[in-house]
Design a protein around this motif. Structure first.
Motif, PDB file in Angstrom:
ATOM      1  N   ARG A  11      25.571  43.411  28.631  1.00 43.63           N
ATOM      2  CA  ARG A  11      25.001  44.306  29.638  1.00 43.63           C
ATOM      3  C   ARG A  11      24.988  45.761  29.153  1.00 43.63           C
ATOM      4  O   ARG A  11      24.744  46.674  29.923  1.00 43.63           O
ATOM      5  CB  ARG A  11      25.828  44.266  30.922  1.00 43.63           C
ATOM      6  N   GLY A  12      25.334  45.943  27.901  1.00 42.68           N
ATOM      7  CA  GLY A  12      25.374  47.319  27.392  1.00 42.68           C
ATOM      8  C   GLY A  12      26.472  48.131  28.022  1.00 42.68           C
ATOM      9  O   GLY A  12      26.341  49.332  28.238  1.00 42.68           O
ATOM     10  N   GLN A  43      36.525  50.873  40.114  1.00 47.40           N
ATOM     11  CA  GLN A  43      37.034  49.714  40.841  1.00 47.40           C
ATOM     12  C   GLN A  43      35.897  48.763  41.170  1.00 47.40           C
ATOM     13  O   GLN A  43      34.784  49.184  41.496  1.00 47.40           O
ATOM     14  CB  GLN A  43      37.712  50.153  42.146  1.00 47.40           C
ATOM     15  N   VAL A  44      36.158  47.450  41.082  1.00 52.80           N
ATOM     16  CA  VAL A  44      35.154  46.448  41.417  1.00 52.80           C
ATOM     17  C   VAL A  44      35.614  45.646  42.631  1.00 52.80           C
ATOM     18  O   VAL A  44      36.763  45.731  43.056  1.00 52.80           O
ATOM     19  CB  VAL A  44      34.886  45.504  40.223  1.00 52.80           C
ATOM     20  N   GLY A 178      28.094  43.292  37.410  1.00 56.60           N
ATOM     21  CA  GLY A 178      29.488  43.679  37.220  1.00 56.60           C
ATOM     22  C   GLY A 178      30.132  44.299  38.437  1.00 56.60           C
ATOM     23  O   GLY A 178      31.182  44.933  38.339  1.00 56.60           O
ATOM     24  N   VAL A 179      29.537  44.124  39.623  1.00 54.54           N
ATOM     25  CA  VAL A 179      30.106  44.678  40.850  1.00 54.54           C
ATOM     26  C   VAL A 179      31.270  43.829  41.338  1.00 54.54           C
ATOM     27  O   VAL A 179      32.248  44.346  41.885  1.00 54.54           O
ATOM     28  CB  VAL A 179      29.027  44.781  41.953  1.00 54.54           C
ATOM     29  N   ASP A 207      33.944  33.860  36.947  1.00 56.42           N
ATOM     30  CA  ASP A 207      33.889  35.245  37.411  1.00 56.42           C
ATOM     31  C   ASP A 207      34.763  36.149  36.550  1.00 56.42           C
ATOM     32  O   ASP A 207      35.064  37.276  36.927  1.00 56.42           O
ATOM     33  CB  ASP A 207      34.313  35.352  38.881  1.00 56.42           C
ATOM     34  N   ILE A 208      35.184  35.649  35.387  1.00 57.20           N
ATOM     35  CA  ILE A 208      36.014  36.419  34.470  1.00 57.20           C
ATOM     36  C   ILE A 208      35.134  37.229  33.532  1.00 57.20           C
ATOM     37  O   ILE A 208      34.202  36.698  32.934  1.00 57.20           O
ATOM     38  CB  ILE A 208      36.927  35.492  33.637  1.00 57.20           C
ATOM     39  N   ARG A 209      35.429  38.494  33.409  1.00 62.22           N
ATOM     40  CA  ARG A 209      34.755  39.344  32.435  1.00 62.22           C
ATOM     41  C   ARG A 209      35.780  39.786  31.401  1.00 62.22           C
ATOM     42  O   ARG A 209      36.743  40.491  31.721  1.00 62.22           O
ATOM     43  CB  ARG A 209      34.139  40.566  33.101  1.00 62.22           C
TER      44      ARG A 209
END
Length: 511
Positions: A11-12, A43-44, A178-179, A207-209
């Protein structure tokens, strides 16, 4: 390599930023890791928090549709609103519980159109059937309109499905942007890390980044890039990285057979307010199912959980805001009298600010009433206040012994840097009377920063306040702080607040 929505570089996300633009970055964090950390400061949305909020939303929707149909068909003049409302309330509660039992509030279900429509339909149909059976056995079915019941079923189901489809569309969009995600750092590179990453990428409901990899090894077992993710530094740099970035989870991918190495890592990492997991994806050992948590089909062994997360954080924050606001109102005469006494006693400002360690070891500024002569003040707290200290004014001695000097920290609570109850915030250069730094006296000292510091705490009501002239006093304070962190509850906060006025009567170590 397959790049999915959880891949930060697809996503850059990592953009070129000079290291000096990252506030608070200090050695030993390298410049590349600092630039990466800057991308994760925001924060997400927590998936588990969203699930909890959606339970409330669906409860409100079911209750509201029942009342609207009552007004439209039965009519307020019928005089039966209380009994219809009770049945509506019962149905809404059973409906939410039914969806919960059908795993309808799991993010994987909420992302899938087909799954959530099927499960919501089954749960709501079962709910109406249960309500009808209850009314039958109570011999009250004739007291309620069958048209109202049928219309509530159809309208409620249509509303739930429509809301769910909109929610699912947004969840998928939030995941792409990425929200809403859980941010993770992998500890340990090589084959174990690559196996875990590939496994996560194959999970549709992942849902893991992954934000990067940290490893002390620099040989062939830990190459600089694993499955497209860079190694950002060593374990020492990881601790600083986790304090700058908004990370949710650490996943250790070292083999369980490397017991000493794993234990050594956990000893360094447990001080962070994060979920810590051991990857069991490629492990040969098998434990009971309750020992695992899962990301899709990927098993992780739970080692440490963050002390406060999601609803606990919200509950504690609401409690803090309510009590602190009331305390500021009730104690305003004390504030005024103290300010007047300070101004009459010595020259200088009424308040002063001091830098102290806050949540996750971040530096915060706390407010206090000035208790020292202005030209002798010690804003960095390099010198411990001792009995008969000539720097302390006459008014200062009284407000320090009574802890009135701490009352302005209620503003810190309102602003969010402190909590009412928690480990007391120590000065960033805190030392004992023997000039020993606190961090050197107690192993794992920073573990007390896994929650917000507080105006009062478990240690303070047990007599651990004031001067620290012996190592055992600091160790006892830390032990009580860690007990509070591990056993937190709103009831414990209430008990500590209730005991605080009594503990203030013991002033032998407060100078």
């Amino acid at each position: 390599m397959k790049h999915d929505a959880s891949h930060p570089f697809s996503r850059g996300a990592i953009q070129a930023l000079p290291a000096e633009t990252v506030p608070g970055v200090v050695p030993p964090l390298n410049s590349f890791a600092a630039r990466t950390a800057a991308q994760f400061e925001k924060q997400v949305m927590s998936p588990s928090l969203l699930s909890g909020i959606w339970r409330l939303v669906e409860f409100a929707l079911l209750l509201a549709t029942a009342q609207l149909i009552y007004v439209a068909y039965v009519g307020p003049s019928h005089g039966s609103f209380p009994q219809y409302f009770l049945v509506s309330l019962l149905g809404a509660v059973i409906g939410v519980l039914g969806i919960q039992l059908g795993h309808g509030y799991e993010i994987a279900t909420m992302r899938s159109r087909l799954k959530q429509v099927a499960r919501v339909t089954m749960a709501w149909s079962a709910t109406i059937a249960v309500v009808a059976v209850i009314l039958f056995f109570l011999k009250a079915q004739s007291d309620y309109s069958r048209v109202w019941m049928g219309a509530w079923y159809l309208t409620g189901l249509s509303t739930l499905i429509a809301a769910r489809l909109v929610l699912g569309m947004n969840i998928r969009r939030w995941a792409r942007n990425g929200v809403m995600e859980r941010r993770a750092v992998i500890v340990g590179g090589g084959e174990g890390a690559e196996s875990l990453i590939r496994g996560l990428e194959r999970q549709d409901d992942n849902d893991i980044r992954i934000c990067g990899i940290f490893d002390d090894r620099n040989d062939r077992r830990s190459p600089p890039i694993v499955a497209g993710y860079p190694k950002l530094g060593n374990i020492q740099e990881l601790v600083e990285f986790a304090r700058l970035a908004r990370i949710d989870m650490l996943i250790v991918t070292l083999p369980l057979s490397a017991e000493k190495r794993v234990l050594s890592l956990l000893k360094e990492l447990w001080v962070l307010p994060l979920d810590i997991r051991l990857s069991a994806h490629a492990a040969q050992l098998r434990f009971r199912p309750r020992a695992y948590s899962y990301v899709g089909q990927i098993p992780l062994i739970d080692v440490f959980d963050r002390p406060l997360a999601d609803w606990d954080v919200i509950a504690k924050r609401m409690f803090d805001l309510g009590i602190a606001s009331l305390a500021l109102l009730l104690l305003s005469p004390v504030f005024l009298a103290t300010a007047i006494a300070i101004k009459l006693d010595s020259k200088g400002p009424v308040f002063f600010k001091q830098k102290r360690h806050g949540f996750n070891n971040r530096v915060v500024e706390v407010y206090k009433f000035r208790s020292m002569y202005h030209d002798m003040s010690d804003p960095t707290a390099r010198r411990v206040v001792t009995k008969g200290d000539p720097r302390v004014t006459r008014v200062g001695r009284f407000i320090r012994k009574s802890s009135i000097d701490e009352l302005p920290q209620l503003w810190n609570v309102i602003l969010g840097s402190l909590s009412l109850v928690g480990p007391r915030p120590h000065a960033i250069n805190a030392v004992s009377s023997q000039n020993e730094a606190f961090v050197e006296i107690v192993d794992g000292y920073f573990g007390r920063h896994k929650v917000k510091p507080g105006i009062t705490g478990w240690a303070q009501i047990h007599g651990f306040r004031g001067e620290i002239d012996q190592q055992d006093k600091l160790k006892g304070r830390i032990e009580h702080d860690l007990y509070y962190i591990e056993n937190w509850s709103i009831l414990l906060d209430i008990a500590i607040l209730a005991m605080t006025p009594i503990s203030l009567l013991k002033t032998e170590h407060a100078y």
